[in-house]
Design an enzyme around this catalytic site. Structure first.
Site, PDB file in Angstrom:
ATOM      1  N   ASP A 186      -8.471  10.977   6.061  1.00 10.51           N
ATOM      2  CA  ASP A 186      -7.198  10.296   6.323  1.00 10.51           C
ATOM      3  C   ASP A 186      -6.268  11.273   7.016  1.00 10.51           C
ATOM      4  O   ASP A 186      -6.302  12.477   6.739  1.00 10.51           O
ATOM      5  CB  ASP A 186      -6.550   9.864   4.994  1.00 10.51           C
ATOM      6  N   ASP A 188      -3.199  11.624   6.571  1.00 11.15           N
ATOM      7  CA  ASP A 188      -2.066  12.056   5.741  1.00 11.15           C
ATOM      8  C   ASP A 188      -2.479  12.934   4.566  1.00 11.15           C
ATOM      9  O   ASP A 188      -1.695  13.149   3.644  1.00 11.15           O
ATOM     10  CB  ASP A 188      -1.280  10.819   5.254  1.00 11.15           C
ATOM     11  N   TRP A 248      -6.711  -3.309   4.471  1.00  9.63           N
ATOM     12  CA  TRP A 248      -6.758  -2.167   3.562  1.00  9.63           C
ATOM     13  C   TRP A 248      -7.708  -2.422   2.373  1.00  9.63           C
ATOM     14  O   TRP A 248      -7.728  -3.495   1.809  1.00  9.63           O
ATOM     15  CB  TRP A 248      -5.337  -1.874   3.042  1.00  9.63           C
ATOM     16  N   GLU A 251     -13.572  -0.296   1.762  1.00  8.71           N
ATOM     17  CA  GLU A 251     -14.619   0.321   2.594  1.00  8.71           C
ATOM     18  C   GLU A 251     -15.182   1.605   1.974  1.00  8.71           C
ATOM     19  O   GLU A 251     -16.379   1.882   2.087  1.00  8.71           O
ATOM     20  CB  GLU A 251     -14.093   0.580   4.016  1.00  8.71           C
ATOM     21  N   ASP A 252     -14.329   2.338   1.267  1.00 10.52           N
ATOM     22  CA  ASP A 252     -14.805   3.575   0.636  1.00 10.52           C
ATOM     23  C   ASP A 252     -15.667   3.267  -0.578  1.00 10.52           C
ATOM     24  O   ASP A 252     -16.675   3.941  -0.839  1.00 10.52           O
ATOM     25  CB  ASP A 252     -13.632   4.493   0.282  1.00 10.52           C
ATOM     26  N   MET A 278      -0.448  14.476  -0.143  1.00 11.31           N
ATOM     27  CA  MET A 278      -0.444  13.326   0.779  1.00 11.31           C
ATOM     28  C   MET A 278       0.953  13.154   1.357  1.00 11.31           C
ATOM     29  O   MET A 278       1.949  13.237   0.638  1.00 11.31           O
ATOM     30  CB  MET A 278      -0.866  12.046   0.053  1.00 11.31           C
ATOM     31  N   HIS A 281       4.303   7.767   2.742  1.00 13.25           N
ATOM     32  CA  HIS A 281       4.446   6.753   3.795  1.00 13.25           C
ATOM     33  C   HIS A 281       4.496   5.368   3.199  1.00 13.25           C
ATOM     34  O   HIS A 281       4.076   5.156   2.051  1.00 13.25           O
ATOM     35  CB  HIS A 281       3.262   6.846   4.776  1.00 13.25           C
ATOM     36  N   ARG A 283       3.406   1.224   3.601  1.00 16.31           N
ATOM     37  CA  ARG A 283       2.221   0.524   4.111  1.00 16.31           C
ATOM     38  C   ARG A 283       2.429   0.176   5.585  1.00 16.31           C
ATOM     39  O   ARG A 283       3.511  -0.229   5.988  1.00 16.31           O
ATOM     40  CB  ARG A 283       2.012  -0.756   3.294  1.00 16.31           C
TER      41      ARG A 283
HETATM   42  N1  UDH Z   1      -4.364   4.552   9.203  1.00 22.96           N
HETATM   43  C1  UDH Z   1      -3.648   4.739  10.383  1.00 22.96           C
HETATM   44  N2  UDH Z   1      -2.822   3.762  10.825  1.00 22.96           N
HETATM   45  C2  UDH Z   1      -2.657   2.599  10.152  1.00 22.96           C
HETATM   46  C3  UDH Z   1      -3.371   2.425   8.948  1.00 22.96           C
HETATM   47  C4  UDH Z   1      -4.196   3.417   8.494  1.00 22.96           C
HETATM   48  O1  UDH Z   1      -3.740   5.785  11.028  1.00 22.96           O
HETATM   49  O2  UDH Z   1      -1.881   1.750  10.608  1.00 22.96           O
HETATM   50  C5  UDH Z   1      -5.368   5.572   8.801  1.00 22.96           C
HETATM   51  C6  UDH Z   1      -4.759   6.896   8.436  1.00 22.96           C
HETATM   52  O3  UDH Z   1      -5.668   7.921   8.696  1.00 22.96           O
HETATM   53  C7  UDH Z   1      -4.535   6.728   6.953  1.00 22.96           C
HETATM   54  C8  UDH Z   1      -5.810   6.010   6.563  1.00 22.96           C
HETATM   55  O4  UDH Z   1      -6.051   5.128   7.652  1.00 22.96           O
HETATM   56  O5  UDH Z   1      -4.355   7.946   6.287  1.00 22.96           O
HETATM   57  C9  UDH Z   1      -5.742   5.277   5.246  1.00 22.96           C
HETATM   58  O6  UDH Z   1      -4.681   4.319   5.255  1.00 22.96           O
HETATM   59  P1  UDH Z   1      -3.451   4.432   4.250  1.00 22.96           P
HETATM   60  O7  UDH Z   1      -2.858   5.787   4.375  1.00 22.96           O
HETATM   61  O8  UDH Z   1      -2.532   3.292   4.499  1.00 22.96           O
HETATM   62  O9  UDH Z   1      -4.111   4.261   2.837  1.00 22.96           O
HETATM   63  P2  UDH Z   1      -3.452   4.685   1.458  1.00 22.96           P
HETATM   64  O10 UDH Z   1      -4.420   4.296   0.424  1.00 22.96           O
HETATM   65  O11 UDH Z   1      -2.126   3.801   1.427  1.00 22.96           O
HETATM   66  O12 UDH Z   1      -2.919   6.056   1.450  1.00 22.96           O
HETATM   67  C10 UDH Z   1      -2.030   2.649   0.766  1.00 22.96           C
HETATM   68  C11 UDH Z   1      -0.700   2.004   1.098  1.00 22.96           C
HETATM   69  C12 UDH Z   1       0.434   2.865   0.670  1.00 22.96           C
HETATM   70  C13 UDH Z   1       1.641   2.081   0.248  1.00 22.96           C
HETATM   71  C14 UDH Z   1       2.631   3.035  -0.350  1.00 22.96           C
HETATM   72  C15 UDH Z   1       3.816   2.378  -0.925  1.00 22.96           C
HETATM   73  N3  UDH Z   1       4.612   3.381  -1.602  1.00 22.96           N
HETATM   74 MN    MN Z   2      -2.230   7.295   2.968  1.00 22.31          MN
END
Ligand code: UDH
Ligand code: MN
Length: 337
Positions: A186, A188, A248, A251-252, A278, A281, A283
């Site tokens: 990822d 982030d 979202w 997949e993992d 992390m 960010h 959604r």
């Molecule tokens: N990613 C992108 N662009 C997008 C979506 C996803 O670059 O529009 C990539 C990026 O590498 C990211 C990864 O896909 O780190 C995973 O997506 P994510 O960071 O959205 O997944 P995570 O599980 O977040 O970290 C879940 C949503 C967070 C909501 C937080 C509310 N406080």
């Molecule tokens: Mn993330």
């Protein structure tokens, strides 16, 4: 008499200068001197290894001795902070001198143990990418990897498909170089310890086991998301990722099940080495949780032989080589978001 004394004095001076010079040269070479210690102090993030941009064309690496199992210049625990005003040019100035176009590096003093493609699924997260590149390049260099960074950018604003982007990264990277290891990350997630090696092992490896967002605790035992490493063989044995997880989630876990169905177990670093920070960010748009993905997880065993790297469809829109990464923009044939 006076002349002889003067000659003697000149000889003595020349001799002393010679020894002083030799001392400086000797200690500089072994990085023991005060001067080189100072140099290292003023460049805290740099890799201690090469001082010149390595020539990565040709086969010069082959005659070198193999790099040690444990890279010698690791620092252990790292300080990571996400200042908002870090530009791509800052990062280029910081780590660029040691890189070749495409975010490419290999050690100059030894032959890397593995050829690693680091693959980052991406869309519209440029600020995160700057931080990620700023921290990851020095870590990967200190880990003495022969690596490149591939940012796989989904074109358009259709529904995001992270797994498909990772499959594309695998395929596109192999068109360029004979990689034997693939690290999927990822954009982030930044490691807090450089002993967490971005290498492959006998088992598929999950690297981001203790993320600050989850209070540094692995949320569940089969988790394989965030940052993970698969050898080419391990990846092909499960037919890569599924291409069918739009939006979202899931997949993992599907990959985790694929590995299990093919008799593989997940290896992990310990919970100190595996710490990550992390970038906070919200959604993203066009990447909402997809309830259909939960249902798909019950069908992994039925689909995995026909849905994966062997059924991957996409078209490359552009490949752009930056000093810090190879940026591959792709059309993944996404449904409208
Ligand atoms: N990613 C992108 N662009 C997008 C979506 C996803 O670059 O529009 C990539 C990026 O590498 C990211 C990864 O896909 O780190 C995973 O997506 P994510 O960071 O959205 O997944 P995570 O599980 O977040 O970290 C879940 C949503 C967070 C909501 C937080 C509310 N406080
Ligand atoms: Mn993330």
């Amino acid at each position: 008499m006076l002349k002889t004394f003067f000659n003697l004095l000149v000889c003595l001076c020349a001799f002393s200068l010679g020894w002083f010079g030799a001392f400086l040269f000797f200690t500089e070479d072994r990085k023991l001197s005060f001067i080189s210690a100072l140099k290292r102090e003023t460049k805290p993030e740099e890799c201690a290894e090469p001082t010149v941009r390595p020539n990565l064309t040709g086969t010069s690496g082959i005659s070198l001795v193999s790099c040690p199992d444990v890279p010698p210049n690791l620092r252990g625990v790292l300080h990571v902070e996400f200042r908002t005003n870090r530009t791509l040019q800052d990062v280029r100035n910081h780590v660029g001198p040691l890189l070749q176009q495409g975010g490419r590096y290999r050690p100059t003093s030894c032959r890397a143990k593995q050829k690693v493609a680091v693959i980052v699924p991406f869309r519209n997260r440029f600020e995160h990418l700057n931080h990620w590149l700023y921290y990851l390049h020095p870590v990967l260099m200190r880990q003495q990897l022969d690596y490149s960074v591939y940012v796989i950018n989904q074109d358009g604003d259709g529904v995001f498909n992270k797994a498909k982007l990772m499959n594309i990264g695998f395929k596109e990277a192999l068109k360029e170089y004979d990689y034997d290891c693939f690290v999927f990350s990822d954009v982030d997630l930044v490691p807090l310890d450089d002993r967490n090696l971005y290498r492959c092992s006998d088992h598929p490896r999950h690297l981001s086991i203790a993320v600050d967002k989850f209070d540094f605790i692995l949320p569940y035992a089969t988790l394989f998301g965030g940052v993970s490493a698969l050898s080419k063989q391990q990846f092909l044995k499960v037919n890569g990722f599924s291409n069918a997880f739009w939006g979202w989630g899931g997949e993992d876990d599907d990959m985790s099940q694929r590995l299990s169905y093919r008799g593989m177990v997940i290896s992990r670093p310990d919970s100190v080495t595996g710490r990550y920070k992390m970038i906070k960010h919200r959604r993203d748009s066009h990447n909402d949780p997809n309830p259909k993905n939960v249902q798909k997880l019950t069908e992994t065993h039925l689909n995995m032989d026909t849905d994966g790297i062997n059924s991957l469809n996409y078209s490359v829109r552009e490949i752009r080589k930056d000093l810090l990464y190879t940026f591959v923009t792709v059309d993944v044939e996404a449904p409208a978001g």
